[in-house]
Design a protein around this motif. Structure first.
Motif, PDB file in Angstrom:
ATOM      1  N   TYR A 184      -1.246  54.376  19.267  1.00  0.00           N
ATOM      2  CA  TYR A 184      -1.507  53.085  18.637  1.00  0.00           C
ATOM      3  C   TYR A 184      -2.477  52.259  19.472  1.00  0.00           C
ATOM      4  N   LEU A 185      -2.268  52.226  20.771  1.00  0.00           N
ATOM      5  CA  LEU A 185      -3.125  51.425  21.646  1.00  0.00           C
ATOM      6  C   LEU A 185      -4.544  51.987  21.717  1.00  0.00           C
ATOM      7  N   SER A 186      -4.667  53.297  21.545  1.00  0.00           N
ATOM      8  CA  SER A 186      -6.004  53.908  21.574  1.00  0.00           C
ATOM      9  C   SER A 186      -6.725  53.772  20.239  1.00  0.00           C
ATOM     10  N   GLY A 187      -6.012  53.337  19.220  1.00  0.00           N
ATOM     11  CA  GLY A 187      -6.613  53.157  17.905  1.00  0.00           C
ATOM     12  C   GLY A 187      -6.535  54.372  17.004  1.00  0.00           C
ATOM     13  N   SER A 188      -5.879  55.447  17.451  1.00  0.00           N
ATOM     14  CA  SER A 188      -5.808  56.658  16.633  1.00  0.00           C
ATOM     15  C   SER A 188      -4.713  56.589  15.576  1.00  0.00           C
ATOM     16  N   ILE A 189      -3.804  55.614  15.684  1.00  0.00           N
ATOM     17  CA  ILE A 189      -2.826  55.358  14.626  1.00  0.00           C
ATOM     18  C   ILE A 189      -3.195  54.051  13.945  1.00  0.00           C
ATOM     19  N   LYS A 190      -3.339  54.086  12.638  1.00  0.00           N
ATOM     20  CA  LYS A 190      -3.672  52.903  11.862  1.00  0.00           C
ATOM     21  C   LYS A 190      -2.410  52.396  11.149  1.00  0.00           C
ATOM     22  N   PRO A 191      -1.915  51.233  11.522  1.00  0.00           N
ATOM     23  CA  PRO A 191      -0.691  50.701  10.897  1.00  0.00           C
ATOM     24  C   PRO A 191      -0.845  50.550   9.385  1.00  0.00           C
ATOM     25  N   GLN A 192       0.273  50.790   8.687  1.00  0.00           N
ATOM     26  CA  GLN A 192       0.283  50.706   7.231  1.00  0.00           C
ATOM     27  C   GLN A 192       1.097  49.495   6.774  1.00  0.00           C
ATOM     28  N   PRO A 193       0.564  48.727   5.802  1.00  0.00           N
ATOM     29  CA  PRO A 193       1.313  47.562   5.310  1.00  0.00           C
ATOM     30  C   PRO A 193       2.617  47.981   4.644  1.00  0.00           C
ATOM     31  N   GLN A 194       3.623  47.126   4.730  1.00  0.00           N
ATOM     32  CA  GLN A 194       4.868  47.355   4.014  1.00  0.00           C
ATOM     33  C   GLN A 194       4.700  46.971   2.543  1.00  0.00           C
ATOM     34  N   ASP A 195       5.464  47.620   1.690  1.00  0.00           N
ATOM     35  CA  ASP A 195       5.535  47.233   0.283  1.00  0.00           C
ATOM     36  C   ASP A 195       6.622  46.167   0.166  1.00  0.00           C
ATOM     37  N   SER A 196       6.218  44.915   0.178  1.00  0.00           N
ATOM     38  CA  SER A 196       7.178  43.811   0.183  1.00  0.00           C
ATOM     39  C   SER A 196       8.029  43.769  -1.073  1.00  0.00           C
ATOM     40  N   SER A 197       7.561  44.377  -2.162  1.00  0.00           N
ATOM     41  CA  SER A 197       8.351  44.388  -3.394  1.00  0.00           C
ATOM     42  C   SER A 197       9.612  45.239  -3.236  1.00  0.00           C
ATOM     43  N   LYS A 198       9.648  46.090  -2.217  1.00  0.00           N
ATOM     44  CA  LYS A 198      10.809  46.946  -1.976  1.00  0.00           C
ATOM     45  C   LYS A 198      11.666  46.448  -0.810  1.00  0.00           C
ATOM     46  N   ALA A 199      11.344  45.264  -0.300  1.00  0.00           N
ATOM     47  CA  ALA A 199      12.074  44.749   0.868  1.00  0.00           C
ATOM     48  C   ALA A 199      13.501  44.359   0.498  1.00  0.00           C
ATOM     49  N   THR A 200      14.436  44.725   1.366  1.00  0.00           N
ATOM     50  CA  THR A 200      15.812  44.242   1.283  1.00  0.00           C
ATOM     51  C   THR A 200      16.155  43.619   2.631  1.00  0.00           C
ATOM     52  N   PHE A 201      17.244  42.865   2.679  1.00  0.00           N
ATOM     53  CA  PHE A 201      17.516  42.070   3.875  1.00  0.00           C
ATOM     54  C   PHE A 201      18.943  42.310   4.371  1.00  0.00           C
ATOM     55  N   SER A 202      19.094  42.133   5.680  1.00  0.00           N
ATOM     56  CA  SER A 202      20.386  42.368   6.329  1.00  0.00           C
ATOM     57  C   SER A 202      20.680  41.204   7.271  1.00  0.00           C
ATOM     58  N   PRO A 203      21.108  40.068   6.725  1.00  0.00           N
ATOM     59  CA  PRO A 203      21.417  38.913   7.575  1.00  0.00           C
ATOM     60  C   PRO A 203      22.622  39.194   8.458  1.00  0.00           C
ATOM     61  N   ASN A 204      22.764  38.432   9.530  1.00  0.00           N
ATOM     62  CA  ASN A 204      23.918  38.594  10.410  1.00  0.00           C
ATOM     63  C   ASN A 204      25.214  38.467   9.601  1.00  0.00           C
ATOM     64  N   ILE A 205      26.212  39.245   9.983  1.00  0.00           N
ATOM     65  CA  ILE A 205      27.478  39.292   9.252  1.00  0.00           C
ATOM     66  C   ILE A 205      28.194  37.948   9.367  1.00  0.00           C
ATOM     67  N   SER A 206      28.558  37.374   8.228  1.00  0.00           N
ATOM     68  CA  SER A 206      29.284  36.107   8.218  1.00  0.00           C
ATOM     69  C   SER A 206      30.778  36.357   8.367  1.00  0.00           C
ATOM     70  N   PRO A 207      31.538  35.377   8.856  1.00  0.00           N
ATOM     71  CA  PRO A 207      32.994  35.548   8.950  1.00  0.00           C
ATOM     72  C   PRO A 207      33.641  35.874   7.607  1.00  0.00           C
ATOM     73  N   GLU A 208      33.106  35.311   6.528  1.00  0.00           N
ATOM     74  CA  GLU A 208      33.669  35.571   5.205  1.00  0.00           C
ATOM     75  C   GLU A 208      33.481  37.041   4.801  1.00  0.00           C
ATOM     76  N   ALA A 209      32.369  37.636   5.228  1.00  0.00           N
ATOM     77  CA  ALA A 209      32.085  39.022   4.858  1.00  0.00           C
ATOM     78  C   ALA A 209      32.969  40.009   5.601  1.00  0.00           C
ATOM     79  N   GLU A 210      33.656  39.562   6.652  1.00  0.00           N
ATOM     80  CA  GLU A 210      34.515  40.450   7.430  1.00  0.00           C
ATOM     81  C   GLU A 210      35.836  40.743   6.719  1.00  0.00           C
TER      82      GLU A 210
END
Length: 310
Positions: A184-210
């Motif tokens: 990556y630092l040498s430039g031989s790996i080209k980062p790829q954008p994420q598909d934000s339409s497929k993003a899901t989230f994992s917020p910190n566990i709330s006490p209620e969720a326990e």
């Protein structure tokens, strides 16, 4: 050598920091980690795993409560680092810090864009995923939304819990970072954008969720328990008292949700919305963790078939 600032907090992060130190390729100028916290019933002040490792290597340590606007931020920007590597740090990085280095990458414990956020391993288990992995990505101001440099996956088995997956993914992330960062630092790996339409989230566990919802299928209860062990630990109530569930297994049987449908000297089986689970390791309020045999020989001896967990 590439001069870096490392930012991380738990054992997952410490494994990656150790890999960077062992590689001989990177000069770790400083370590940034969360402040010491009081933990447990005795409120014992405990340092993070990353701080403990940094101390053994006599690395400069910064522990701002919040990096943005702190005096530590100015000090870090004056170190002359080439870049930043983060892993489970637990704070957003200020834009001015990101702009002050040539690169900033994060080792994230999920296959992005799935499970952005602070608890990706927990949610992979809770949701019954069959595989998970790590992603090396560029750091941006938005949470876990940077372009992806590399990823690697591994299967999730029924024997896995948060603790086992954290360890597996830490080693996977360490190896992937050490393998791909030079390219990556040498430039031989080209980062790829994420598909934000497929993003899901994992917020910190709330006490209620326990809290266990016995109306849910037994597989969901099983996944919730292992998806919260060894922390924060799922719980339920019996006879008005909270009981933490450290380990359960799937069991045969059917009954009303939360009802005890089998009890003998070694087993306590609870019905869920569909199917049942057998309690294996529990922790009644104010007591140490114990095998179900010990629970049944002690305060659980009054439990009878037909009684309900709330």
């Amino acid at each position: 050598m590439v001069k870096i600032i490392f930012m991380g907090t738990p054992d997952f992060s410490a494994t990656i920091l150790q890999g960077l130190l062992d590689s001989g390729t990177y000069d770790v100028l400083a370590v940034v980690t969360q402040p010491d916290r009081a933990v447990g019933r005795q409120k014992t002040v405990q340092s993070s795993a990353v701080k403990q490792l940094a101390l053994t290597h006599r690395l400069p340590i910064f522990q701002p409560e919040k990096l943005t606007g702190s005096k530590e931020l100015s000090e870090l920007m004056e170190l002359g680092a080439d870049g930043i590597v983060t892993a489970a740090f637990g704070q957003f990085l200020p834009s001015q810090l990101l702009a002050a280095v040539d690169f900033a990458v994060n080792v994230h414990a999920s296959l992005l864009p799935k499970y952005r956020g602070g608890a990706p391993i927990h949610y992979a288990l809770i949701n019954g995923e069959k595989e998970t992995g790590v992603t090396i990505m560029e750091m941006v101001k938005e949470m876990d939304a940077g372009d992806m440099i590399a990823s690697a996956s591994l299967p999730i088995s029924d024997e896995d819990n948060v603790g086992t997956l954290f360890e597996k993914l830490a080693f996977l992330g360490r190896d992937l970072l050490l393998e791909t960062l030079p390219a990556y630092l040498s430039g031989s790996i080209k980062p790829q954008p994420q598909d934000s339409s497929k993003a899901t989230f994992s917020p910190n566990i709330s006490p209620e969720a326990e809290r266990i919802d016995w109306q849910r299928p037994a597989r969901d209860v099983f996944n919730q328990v292992r998806g919260m062990y060894p922390w924060p630990v799922a719980h339920t109530f019996f006879a008005g008292k909270r009981i933490k569930l450290h380990e359960v297994s799937l069991a045969a049987g059917q009954g009303q949700p939360g009802q005890i449908i089998e009890k003998n000297r070694k087993n306590l089986v609870i019905a869920a919305g569909q199917g049942a689970v057998s309690l294996k390791t529990v922790q009644p309020a104010g007591k140490p963790k114990m095998a179900i045999v010990d629970f049944l020989n002690g305060i659980g001896r009054t439990a009878e078939v037909g009684d309900f967990f709330e």
